[in-house]
Design an enzyme around this catalytic site. Sequence first.
Site, PDB file in Angstrom:
ATOM      1  N   ARG A  69       0.827  -1.199   0.000  1.00  0.00           N
ATOM      2  CA  ARG A  69       0.000   0.000   0.000  1.00  0.00           C
ATOM      3  C   ARG A  69       0.864   1.252   0.000  1.00  0.00           C
ATOM      4  NH1 ARG A  69      -4.444   1.364   4.648  1.00  0.00           N
ATOM      5  NH2 ARG A  69      -2.711   2.213   5.837  1.00  0.00           N
ATOM      6  N   LEU A  97      -6.890   5.328   2.790  1.00  0.00           N
ATOM      7  CA  LEU A  97      -5.542   5.848   2.583  1.00  0.00           C
ATOM      8  C   LEU A  97      -4.744   5.761   3.878  1.00  0.00           C
ATOM      9  CD1 LEU A  97      -6.733   8.799   0.388  1.00  0.00           C
ATOM     10  CD2 LEU A  97      -5.182   6.965  -0.374  1.00  0.00           C
ATOM     11  N   HIS A 113     -19.042  11.858   1.754  1.00  0.00           N
ATOM     12  CA  HIS A 113     -19.610  10.596   2.229  1.00  0.00           C
ATOM     13  C   HIS A 113     -21.132  10.692   2.139  1.00  0.00           C
ATOM     14  CE1 HIS A 113     -19.831   6.858   4.444  1.00  0.00           C
ATOM     15  NE2 HIS A 113     -20.820   7.393   5.131  1.00  0.00           N
ATOM     16  N   ASP A 149     -13.743   8.448   7.600  1.00  0.00           N
ATOM     17  CA  ASP A 149     -15.007   9.208   7.708  1.00  0.00           C
ATOM     18  C   ASP A 149     -15.110  10.024   8.997  1.00  0.00           C
ATOM     19  OD1 ASP A 149     -15.771   8.048   5.306  1.00  0.00           O
ATOM     20  OD2 ASP A 149     -16.920   6.457   6.254  1.00  0.00           O
TER      21      ASP A 149
END
Length: 220
Positions: A69, A97, A113, A149
């Site tokens: 990643r 991320l 969102h 979020d």
Amino acid sequence: MSEARLSLAILISGRGSNMLAIADSCDRGGIGARVACVASDRIDAAGLVAARGRGLEAFALAPAAFGSREAFEDALAERLDAARPDLVVLAGFMRILGPGFVAHYRGRMLNIHPSLLPSFAGRDGIGDALAHGVRVTGCTVHLVESEVDSGPIVAQAAVPVLDGDTRESLAARIHAAEHALYPEAVRRYVREPWRREGRRIVFGEGAGLAGLPAAEVAHG
Ligand code: GRF
């Protein structure tokens, strides 16, 4: 903030309707910014075709082509930074991320969102709100911080849930609200004064985007 046009880098994974709404607003001069590049983690994202069709620079990087990643995110940041973005805009970018990438764009990365956060965070904000039976849901534009979020909220719009709604009908109503909310939230965040007070973004006073450390380029 000078009136010079600012640069946006927009990250997508799918159809890119929010990306297009922001690009449309840029074209109309509504944001005082331009879309410097559109990036995707999926080479088959329909939004890439749409972006190129309107003359935007658009590219995909497939995470599977990188060993980790971190390697993927380093390569992505290098490509993004070549476009010198003042703001990174996540618009249906379906990857979590890592902390290094998030720290690199601290204060300079927004996400949208499809719920009124902190309700219904996670992958299925629309389906979860419908299943819960709420009468009002909506969409939230927030700063990206390391917890998913959870960053400070820049803008929200409420959307009613109607009797008889299906996932599709509710999603369509939320997407329409997103297409109005996201360009306006980007404009406000890059153009208006704001200051941060704990989790709150207080508009109307403060240095806003200009108060952040200069956008750094990750790799030379
Ligand atoms: C939007 O509903 C957004 O809230 C969520 O992903 C969806 C992206 O849609 N993060 P699109 O690709 O912009 O059409």
